[in-house]
Design a protein around this motif. Structure first.
Motif, PDB file in Angstrom:
ATOM      1  N   ARG A  23       0.831  -1.191   0.000  1.00 10.28           N
ATOM      2  CA  ARG A  23       0.000   0.000   0.000  1.00 10.28           C
ATOM      3  C   ARG A  23       0.869   1.245   0.000  1.00 10.28           C
ATOM      4  O   ARG A  23       1.910   1.279   0.658  1.00 10.28           O
ATOM      5  CB  ARG A  23      -0.915   0.020   1.215  1.00 10.28           C
ATOM      6  N   PRO A  24       0.448   2.277  -0.728  1.00 12.23           N
ATOM      7  CA  PRO A  24       1.148   3.550  -0.618  1.00 12.23           C
ATOM      8  C   PRO A  24       0.831   4.204   0.725  1.00 12.23           C
ATOM      9  O   PRO A  24      -0.104   3.801   1.427  1.00 12.23           O
ATOM     10  CB  PRO A  24       0.573   4.362  -1.784  1.00 12.23           C
ATOM     11  N   GLU A  25       1.601   5.205   1.063  1.00  9.47           N
ATOM     12  CA  GLU A  25       1.371   5.923   2.316  1.00  9.47           C
ATOM     13  C   GLU A  25      -0.054   6.467   2.354  1.00  9.47           C
ATOM     14  O   GLU A  25      -0.540   7.062   1.394  1.00  9.47           O
ATOM     15  CB  GLU A  25       2.367   7.090   2.424  1.00  9.47           C
ATOM     16  N   GLY A  26      -0.764   6.217   3.473  1.00 11.28           N
ATOM     17  CA  GLY A  26      -2.112   6.733   3.639  1.00 11.28           C
ATOM     18  C   GLY A  26      -3.199   5.931   2.948  1.00 11.28           C
ATOM     19  O   GLY A  26      -4.360   6.347   2.922  1.00 11.28           O
ATOM     20  N   PHE A  27      -2.868   4.764   2.390  1.00 11.48           N
ATOM     21  CA  PHE A  27      -3.865   3.914   1.715  1.00 11.48           C
ATOM     22  C   PHE A  27      -4.919   3.463   2.726  1.00 11.48           C
ATOM     23  O   PHE A  27      -4.598   3.080   3.847  1.00 11.48           O
ATOM     24  CB  PHE A  27      -3.174   2.700   1.105  1.00 11.48           C
ATOM     25  N   ARG A  28      -6.182   3.522   2.329  1.00 11.61           N
ATOM     26  CA  ARG A  28      -7.278   3.135   3.218  1.00 11.61           C
ATOM     27  C   ARG A  28      -8.065   1.978   2.609  1.00 11.61           C
ATOM     28  O   ARG A  28      -8.194   1.873   1.387  1.00 11.61           O
ATOM     29  CB  ARG A  28      -8.220   4.318   3.467  1.00 11.61           C
ATOM     30  N   SER A  29      -8.603   1.139   3.474  1.00 11.23           N
ATOM     31  CA  SER A  29      -9.453   0.047   2.995  1.00 11.23           C
ATOM     32  C   SER A  29     -10.469  -0.287   4.083  1.00 11.23           C
ATOM     33  O   SER A  29     -10.158  -0.217   5.271  1.00 11.23           O
ATOM     34  CB  SER A  29      -8.625  -1.193   2.649  1.00 11.23           C
ATOM     35  N   GLY A  30     -11.661  -0.622   3.660  1.00 11.88           N
ATOM     36  CA  GLY A  30     -12.679  -0.960   4.654  1.00 11.88           C
ATOM     37  C   GLY A  30     -14.025  -1.236   4.026  1.00 11.88           C
ATOM     38  O   GLY A  30     -14.187  -1.237   2.804  1.00 11.88           O
ATOM     39  N   PHE A  31     -15.007  -1.456   4.906  1.00 11.42           N
ATOM     40  CA  PHE A  31     -16.331  -1.922   4.510  1.00 11.42           C
ATOM     41  C   PHE A  31     -17.399  -0.884   4.835  1.00 11.42           C
ATOM     42  O   PHE A  31     -17.445  -0.355   5.950  1.00 11.42           O
ATOM     43  CB  PHE A  31     -16.666  -3.224   5.243  1.00 11.42           C
ATOM     44  N   ALA A  32     -18.260  -0.624   3.854  1.00 11.92           N
ATOM     45  CA  ALA A  32     -19.418   0.246   4.064  1.00 11.92           C
ATOM     46  C   ALA A  32     -20.665  -0.522   3.678  1.00 11.92           C
ATOM     47  O   ALA A  32     -20.721  -1.139   2.609  1.00 11.92           O
ATOM     48  CB  ALA A  32     -19.301   1.523   3.237  1.00 11.92           C
ATOM     49  N   SER A  33     -21.667  -0.506   4.538  1.00 10.17           N
ATOM     50  CA  SER A  33     -22.915  -1.227   4.274  1.00 10.17           C
ATOM     51  C   SER A  33     -24.030  -0.241   3.944  1.00 10.17           C
ATOM     52  O   SER A  33     -24.270   0.709   4.691  1.00 10.17           O
ATOM     53  CB  SER A  33     -23.311  -2.059   5.499  1.00 10.17           C
ATOM     54  N   PHE A  34     -24.702  -0.454   2.813  1.00 11.15           N
ATOM     55  CA  PHE A  34     -25.871   0.338   2.461  1.00 11.15           C
ATOM     56  C   PHE A  34     -27.118  -0.322   3.043  1.00 11.15           C
ATOM     57  O   PHE A  34     -27.368  -1.503   2.795  1.00 11.15           O
ATOM     58  CB  PHE A  34     -26.027   0.449   0.943  1.00 11.15           C
ATOM     59  N   VAL A  35     -27.882   0.427   3.809  1.00 11.48           N
ATOM     60  CA  VAL A  35     -29.116  -0.101   4.387  1.00 11.48           C
ATOM     61  C   VAL A  35     -30.246   0.875   4.095  1.00 11.48           C
ATOM     62  O   VAL A  35     -30.028   2.013   3.680  1.00 11.48           O
ATOM     63  CB  VAL A  35     -28.993  -0.331   5.915  1.00 11.48           C
ATOM     64  N   GLY A  36     -31.457   0.428   4.336  1.00 13.09           N
ATOM     65  CA  GLY A  36     -32.620   1.268   4.091  1.00 13.09           C
ATOM     66  C   GLY A  36     -33.835   0.389   3.917  1.00 13.09           C
ATOM     67  O   GLY A  36     -33.724  -0.831   3.850  1.00 13.09           O
ATOM     68  N   ARG A  37     -34.983   1.018   3.823  1.00 10.31           N
ATOM     69  CA  ARG A  37     -36.173   0.218   3.587  1.00 10.31           C
ATOM     70  C   ARG A  37     -36.154  -0.308   2.154  1.00 10.31           C
ATOM     71  O   ARG A  37     -35.360   0.155   1.338  1.00 10.31           O
ATOM     72  CB  ARG A  37     -37.435   1.021   3.881  1.00 10.31           C
ATOM     73  N   PRO A  38     -36.998  -1.287   1.852  1.00  5.73           N
ATOM     74  CA  PRO A  38     -36.994  -1.842   0.495  1.00  5.73           C
ATOM     75  C   PRO A  38     -37.177  -0.777  -0.582  1.00  5.73           C
ATOM     76  O   PRO A  38     -37.929   0.183  -0.400  1.00  5.73           O
ATOM     77  CB  PRO A  38     -38.181  -2.820   0.518  1.00  5.73           C
ATOM     78  N   ASN A  39     -36.463  -0.941  -1.688  1.00  6.29           N
ATOM     79  CA  ASN A  39     -36.567  -0.062  -2.851  1.00  6.29           C
ATOM     80  C   ASN A  39     -36.080   1.355  -2.570  1.00  6.29           C
ATOM     81  O   ASN A  39     -36.605   2.322  -3.124  1.00  6.29           O
ATOM     82  CB  ASN A  39     -38.012  -0.031  -3.383  1.00  6.29           C
ATOM     83  N   ALA A  40     -35.050   1.472  -1.741  1.00 12.78           N
ATOM     84  CA  ALA A  40     -34.498   2.797  -1.417  1.00 12.78           C
ATOM     85  C   ALA A  40     -33.334   3.176  -2.330  1.00 12.78           C
ATOM     86  O   ALA A  40     -32.741   4.233  -2.155  1.00 12.78           O
ATOM     87  CB  ALA A  40     -34.044   2.834   0.046  1.00 12.78           C
TER      88      ALA A  40
END
Length: 328
Positions: A23-40
């Protein structure tokens, strides 16, 4: 979630095994979850950020049934987007299991992004989700106003105020509130920037070039289900499930003319539903097969022979044995 916490695979959120590359300096990695009611708009947004269709979309609520990870590769980081089923008040065993999948995911990602469609008022369903999310204390939370292309500037301004107010009323601190249109592309890259900035520093978690970690068979099954959902009404969308029985290159084909044979079963719960899916003299099933084949060929980059059969799995949404067979 720290780098050292990432060697697990409880609900399919983080990859078990090694991290990839330097990784280069400051490289970031991680998980984001999209949530919401159906059909959002969660799945459409996932596809827009990844830059390729990896998640099926439909105007039918509760289309997404699995946790699907889309991978965004950038020079400064790697963002893994976890698209989840819409959280709803369940009426079946399947519904209960899907809700459990969503809430388990919340605790295992770095950021949870709640999607509020801008063409609809913030309502009880949104409040239910945010109240549930408030129980997850350590996870960073952001709010996304989706489908901004369907709202006037005045409606959008009012919508953003309502989202901020819901945060105050539920004691939820939004790290960001971002309006986005996945269809027009408006502010999609800004959202990617904001999400990545909230991720911890760490190495890439997936090989360069991977867009998803879902098995090809799973994505193919979803493309078939998406095609089958088109034009059906009432309860039928929830009664459709797809299993790939066989998926292999056809033997004896020349290397420059490959053909992939796919044999799949499309399950419904009742005889009457089977008739709807097949259509008059098989016309509707042929249309489903053609639409699905085009999507599969575009995704896999190879010609496909698709063989579809419709079968009945009586009341499978409520039957634990049938749910296991169908992968739930």
């Amino acid at each position: 979630m720290s780098e050292h916490d990432r060697d697990f695979d409880v609900s399919g959120v983080a990859p078990a095994g090694p991290v990839y590359g330097t990784r280069p300096e400051g490289f970031r990695s991680g998980f984001a979850s999209f949530v919401g009611r159906p059909n959002a708009g969660k799945s459409t947004l996932t596809n827009a950020l990844v830059g390729s269709k990896i998640v099926i979309t439909s105007s039918k609520p509760q289309t997404t049934r699995t946790v699907v990870r889309g991978i965004v590769h950038r020079a400064d980081g790697q963002l893994i987007l976890v698209d989840t089923p819409g959280l709803h008040r369940p009426r079946t065993l399947l519904g209960e299991r899907l809700n459990d999948l969503v809430t388990t995911t919340w605790a295992e990602v770095d950021v949870v992004a709640v999607c509020f469609p801008a063409n609809e008022k913030v309502g009880p369903g949104d409040r239910f989700i945010v109240n549930e999310l408030a129980k997850v204390r350590r996870t960073t939370k952001i709010a996304i106003a989706t489908k901004t292309d369907l709202a006037t500037p005045e409606q959008l301004a009012e919508h953003l105020v309502s989202i901020a107010e819901l945060g105050r009323e539920t004691d939820t601190e939004w790290a960001e509130i971002v309006p986005v249109s996945a269809v027009s592309g408006d502010q999609v890259q800004l959202l990617a920037d904001l999400l990545l900035a909230l991720m911890p520093e760490g190495p890439p978690l997936y090989p360069d070039g991977d867009l998803t970690d879902a098995p090809e068979e799973a994505i193919v099954a979803e493309f078939i289900r998406e095609a089958a959902l088109e034009g059906v009404r009432d309860e039928l969308p929830h009664s459709i499930a797809v299993l790939i029985e066989e998926m292999n290159p056809r033997e004896g084909r020349p290397a420059d003319k490959p053909l992939l044979d796919i044999h799949a079963n499309l399950y419904v719960e009742r005889d009457s539903q089977k008739g709807i899916i097949i259509g008059h003299k098989g016309s509707r099933l042929r249309d489903v097969g053609k639409a699905a084949r085009l999507q599969i060929e575009a995704f896999l980059g190879t010609p496909v022979y698709l063989d579809l059969h419709v079968k009945i799995a009586k009341d499978w949404q409520r039957d634990p044995r049938q749910l296991r067979k169908l992968g739930f």
